[in-house]
Design an enzyme around this catalytic site. Sequence first.
Site, PDB file in Angstrom:
ATOM      1  CB  THR A 182      -0.271  39.899 -28.359  1.00  0.00           C
ATOM      2  OG1 THR A 182      -0.708  38.562 -28.354  1.00  0.00           O
ATOM      3  CG2 THR A 182       1.176  40.183 -28.029  1.00  0.00           C
ATOM      4  CG  ASN A 204       5.297  34.676 -28.670  1.00  0.00           C
ATOM      5  OD1 ASN A 204       5.550  33.242 -28.145  1.00  0.00           O
ATOM      6  ND2 ASN A 204       4.138  35.005 -28.873  1.00  0.00           N
ATOM      7  NE  ARG A 263      -2.793  33.225 -39.413  1.00  0.00           N
ATOM      8  CZ  ARG A 263      -3.445  32.994 -38.217  1.00  0.00           C
ATOM      9  NH1 ARG A 263      -4.166  34.422 -37.671  1.00  0.00           N
ATOM     10  NH2 ARG A 263      -3.793  31.888 -37.508  1.00  0.00           N
ATOM     11  CE  LYS A 320       1.061  36.373 -26.947  1.00  0.00           C
ATOM     12  NZ  LYS A 320       0.797  34.786 -27.132  1.00  0.00           N
ATOM     13  NE  ARG A 372      11.191  24.704 -41.838  1.00  0.00           N
ATOM     14  CZ  ARG A 372      11.061  25.743 -41.121  1.00  0.00           C
ATOM     15  NH1 ARG A 372      11.716  26.005 -40.064  1.00  0.00           N
ATOM     16  NH2 ARG A 372      10.275  26.859 -41.883  1.00  0.00           N
ATOM     17  CB  THR A 398      -2.530  43.876 -31.708  1.00  0.00           C
ATOM     18  OG1 THR A 398      -2.142  42.641 -31.549  1.00  0.00           O
ATOM     19  CG2 THR A 398      -3.661  44.533 -31.021  1.00  0.00           C
ATOM     20  NE  ARG A 406       1.699  32.019 -21.783  1.00  0.00           N
ATOM     21  CZ  ARG A 406       2.020  32.376 -20.251  1.00  0.00           C
ATOM     22  NH1 ARG A 406       1.615  31.443 -19.375  1.00  0.00           N
ATOM     23  NH2 ARG A 406       3.138  33.151 -19.967  1.00  0.00           N
ATOM     24  CE  LYS A 417       1.009  39.801 -33.446  1.00  0.00           C
ATOM     25  NZ  LYS A 417      -0.307  40.449 -32.680  1.00  0.00           N
ATOM     26  NE  ARG A 469       8.251  28.571 -30.321  1.00  0.00           N
ATOM     27  CZ  ARG A 469       8.782  27.289 -30.123  1.00  0.00           C
ATOM     28  NH1 ARG A 469       9.423  26.976 -29.179  1.00  0.00           N
ATOM     29  NH2 ARG A 469       8.395  26.315 -31.006  1.00  0.00           N
ATOM     30  CB  CYS A 494       2.657  34.085 -32.004  1.00  0.00           C
ATOM     31  SG  CYS A 494       1.241  33.753 -31.890  1.00  0.00           S
TER      32      CYS A 494
END
Length: 440
Positions: free
Chosen positions: A137, A227, A347, A223, A419, A101, A171, A280, A230, A277
């Site tokens: 999702t 995300n 990705r 769901k 980082r 999706t 998850r 998106k 986050r 995740c």
Amino acid sequence: MKIRELLDKIQQKHALIGVIGLGYVGLPVACMFADKGFQVVGVEIRADRVAAINAGQTPIEGEEPGLAELLNRVTQNGSFRATTEYAELLSADVILLDVETPVDDTDHKPRYTALKAACQSLGPVLKESALVVVESTVAPGTVDNIVRPLLEEASGKCAGRNFLLGVCPERVMPGKLLANLCSLSRVCGGGTTETSDLMIKLYRHVVEAELDATNIITAEMVKTTENAYRDVEIAFANEVAKICEANGADVWRVRELVNKSPYRNMHLPGAGVGGHCIPKDPWLLAYAAENKVPLKLIPTARSINDAMPSHVADMVAAELTAVGQELPGAQVAVLGYAYLENSDDTRNSPSEMLVAHLKEMGMIPVVHDPWVAEYQGELLEMVRGCAAAILMVKHEAYRHLDLSAMRAVLRTPIFVDGRGFYDPETVRAAGLTYRGIGRG
Ligand code: SAJ
């Protein structure tokens, strides 16, 4: 509607389970139900994946502990098989929808081509009293507004009367597919309370953690919200990092001390947010607000995080300019291409965005990544002659770089830390100039 019969079949493990979409969610879940004693048939559009799966070979890249053995076991003992034919779902009592999706790169709207095709193909073979669970999702509202009408139209059946409909988001995380599937709690959103209860009985066979009954819209909201949450947290950390850069502070020390305050959990700033995740799901949540609620925070967080790779590119450009290095033609070493440390998953990789920005400035990126086949190689040889080195992914393999050796092969001694992986003093002691996210 023979709910009692379906319940017994689920409890006795006599229910035939169909899984549509054998990707990084569908394949593990199909194998797990098969391993628990259910007969499972997986429908997959790609014939090459079907062949590999039926030969007991997992088509999932990367290291997935236990998956190869599990797949081999359940295909060998005949409890799981894959097919391209929807007709093989004619006697399925439970069908899990695990198709992709994605959201469109430009307008960020969901692209439900695969989901709609699955519903249109499932409808004609949908068995009376079957339970259909959407695990993919989706934007809140999708099951009621798209999946249910499509299934009813294609099957001539009525949800809640001739079949049951529910949502149970996954998850999973690359590298922990099986572990997450059984150890993380799941939300069972049913079209009716009976459906939620049935879903809990079903998932209890494979999930050791909590199973929370709720309705469909709540499950869709949970769901996408977890995300988006986050993503917003990461964007906040990235914005604080930029303030630290502008004021001579160290965001990593700031974060450490902020998080000593109760109920604080400032996330990690960094060179960008990749993966399947987090980039998106905020857009799927935002889609549920379209023409209803004007959003600011969620889209802005996305733009803040998506701007981090260019922020790193600007850092590199500033350092090269400061030492009189022309940007056009300057080779720059990019350490790390995966979206996450110690993974080969690329990705939505922030490094992909960084490479594009560097090229726009005329620089020549030289990419290294010990986890990605295309970019493996002897690091110092790849860095040799480069005008700077950028650390984009905190792979374990980059934790103890020989900075002096790196200094010796770099044309100009510039090290950009995307980082917060290195202590600036350690880098400077090796004769390198240190620039880093969140460090002024
Ligand atoms: N990242 C940051 N700062 C952070 C955390 C992550 O910049 O504080 C970056 C990472 O470098 C990466 C991206 O964000 O590029 C995503 O990292 P992630 O740790 O969120 O890993 P994902 O994408 O695999 O997220 C998945 C999600 N799980 C599911 O969707 C089921 C997410 O909800 C989980 O929180 C995450 O795994 C996890 O850590 O388990």
